[in-house]
Design a protein around this motif. Structure first.
Motif, short mmCIF file in Angstrom:
data_model
loop_
_atom_site.label_atom_id
_atom_site.label_comp_id
_atom_site.label_asym_id
_atom_site.label_seq_id
_atom_site.Cartn_x
_atom_site.Cartn_y
_atom_site.Cartn_z
N VAL A 89 0.94 9.76 5.92
CA VAL A 89 1.64 8.17 5.31
C VAL A 89 3.09 8.67 4.95
CG1 VAL A 89 -0.73 8.44 4.64
CG2 VAL A 89 0.71 9.55 3.19
N SER A 90 3.71 9.70 4.64
CA SER A 90 4.99 10.27 4.31
C SER A 90 6.29 9.98 4.64
CB SER A 90 5.03 12.03 3.73
OG SER A 90 5.48 12.42 4.44
N SER A 91 5.69 8.87 6.10
CA SER A 91 6.68 9.21 6.74
C SER A 91 6.63 7.59 6.81
CB SER A 91 6.06 9.75 8.37
OG SER A 91 7.09 8.74 9.52
N VAL A 96 4.32 13.72 -0.11
CA VAL A 96 3.24 13.10 0.19
C VAL A 96 1.84 12.22 -0.67
CG1 VAL A 96 0.72 13.68 0.92
CG2 VAL A 96 2.66 15.30 1.77
N ASN A 97 1.72 12.83 -2.28
CA ASN A 97 0.91 11.81 -2.66
C ASN A 97 1.85 10.94 -3.91
OD1 ASN A 97 -0.26 13.80 -2.50
ND2 ASN A 97 -0.52 14.83 -4.52
N LEU A 98 2.63 10.62 -3.93
CA LEU A 98 3.26 9.77 -4.88
C LEU A 98 4.13 8.93 -3.80
CD1 LEU A 98 4.23 8.47 -7.19
CD2 LEU A 98 5.75 9.69 -7.81
N ILE A 99 5.05 8.86 -2.57
CA ILE A 99 5.67 8.18 -1.96
C ILE A 99 5.49 8.28 -0.79
CG2 ILE A 99 7.97 8.35 -0.52
CD1 ILE A 99 9.07 10.55 -2.07
N GLY A 100 4.59 8.91 -0.83
CA GLY A 100 3.05 8.07 0.53
C GLY A 100 2.02 7.02 0.31
N THR A 101 1.83 7.33 -1.40
CA THR A 101 1.30 5.81 -1.80
C THR A 101 2.08 5.23 -1.88
OG1 THR A 101 -0.27 7.47 -2.65
CG2 THR A 101 -0.21 5.44 -4.13
N PHE A 102 3.36 5.08 -2.56
CA PHE A 102 3.82 3.54 -2.18
C PHE A 102 4.27 3.16 -0.84
CE2 PHE A 102 8.60 2.18 -2.16
CZ PHE A 102 8.25 1.09 -3.42
N ASN A 103 4.76 3.99 0.00
CA ASN A 103 4.78 3.12 1.27
C ASN A 103 3.76 3.39 1.70
OD1 ASN A 103 6.44 3.26 3.93
ND2 ASN A 103 5.62 5.56 4.31
N MET A 104 2.73 3.20 1.76
CA MET A 104 1.78 2.44 2.66
C MET A 104 0.79 1.15 1.12
SD MET A 104 0.88 4.72 5.09
CE MET A 104 -0.17 2.94 5.58
N LEU A 105 1.87 1.34 0.45
CA LEU A 105 1.75 -0.07 -1.08
C LEU A 105 2.07 -1.49 -0.22
CD1 LEU A 105 0.68 -1.66 -3.33
CD2 LEU A 105 2.59 -0.50 -4.54
N ARG A 106 3.53 -0.61 0.00
CA ARG A 106 4.65 -1.91 0.37
C ARG A 106 3.64 -1.91 2.08
NH1 ARG A 106 9.04 -0.28 3.69
NH2 ARG A 106 8.56 2.42 4.42
#
Length: 253
Positions: A58-60, A111-121
């Motif tokens: 998710v972070s990628s 992972v936890n924050l940027i990964g969440t935003f990545n999947m959200l967008r």
């Protein structure tokens, strides 16, 4: 939102809270794609629920975009996204061996924050293309924070900061995506019986359960799944962070 055959992605769905959400939403009628790094476990859960497994970091950006594309090809435009992928390493800001390496803090945020935003967008981009229902709703996103966002314990600086970011993102994202008919909510769980917790000695689990006002037991992944189900099902629940914690308020340590 209707559940029947709605394309759904669940990150971190191979185990723990994510598995609980994946099973609950599949039982409600969703077509679930499990996005995770744990292939063996993810494929097993996918078989159990009649879904699919897709390898995803998710972070990628590249990995996430490829995973959404594969899910879209298999099921259609994403209508529900539940973000459970995360890490929870411990580390003190200033410990006996010196300061926390900046890379350790950064990796948790990634992972936890940027990964969440990545999947959200990416999920939101799919949802915006869906046909709206009678309310104008096109999609729902459920993120995962933690009670550590509010009462971070000693050694949880990176984890608390990352989950605090997810909490702060919730209302902002709900407001911004409202024009697209997309709702955004967050679950902040307390102490749950995850695979990591299950590996701890019984006495540790019992001591943790004793800190809970009621019920005096660890939460179950299926109970997390019930809350994810309700966040999707209730059309006026939007921009909200719900603590799922048996009235727990964490002590410093």
């Amino acid at each position: 939102m209707e559940f029947n055959n709605v394309p759904t992605i669940v990150t971190g769905g191979a185990s723990g809270l994510g598995e609980g959400a994946a099973r609950a939403l599949a039982a409600a009628g969703c077509r679930v794609a499990i996005l995770d790094l744990q292939a063996d476990q993810g494929e097993q859960v996918a078989r159990d629920i009649g879904g699919i497994f897709i390898h995803c970091d998710v972070s990628s950006p590249d990995s996430a975009e490829a995973a959404l594309s594969e899910a879209r090809e298999a099921h259609g435009l994403c209508g529900i996204a539940v973000n459970c992928a995360g890490v929870a390493p411990a580390g003190k800001i200033l410990g006996r061996k010196g300061t926390m390496p900046l890379a350790d803090f950064s990796s948790v945020i990634q992972v936890n924050l940027i990964g969440t935003f990545n999947m959200l967008r990416l999920a939101a981009a799919d949802m915006a293309q869906r046909e709206p229902n009678a309310d104008g709703e096109r999609g729902v996103v459920v993120n995962t924070a933690s009670v550590a966002a509010y009462e971070g314990q000693i050694g949880q600086s990176a984890y608390s900061a990352s989950k605090g970011g997810v909490v702060s993102l919730t209302l902002q994202a709900a407001r911004e995506l409202a024009r697209e008919g997309i709702r955004v909510n967050t679950i902040a769980p307390g102490i749950f019986m995850t695979p990591m917790m299950a590996g701890m000695p019984d006495e540790v689990q019992e001591s943790l359960a004793a800190t809970l006002p009621f019920p005096k037991r660890l939460g179950k992944p299926e109970e997390f799944g019930m809350m994810a189900d309700q966040m999707v099902r209730n059309p006026v629940l939007n921009g909200e962070v719900v603590r799922l914690d048996s009235a727990l308020r964490m002590a410093p340590k």
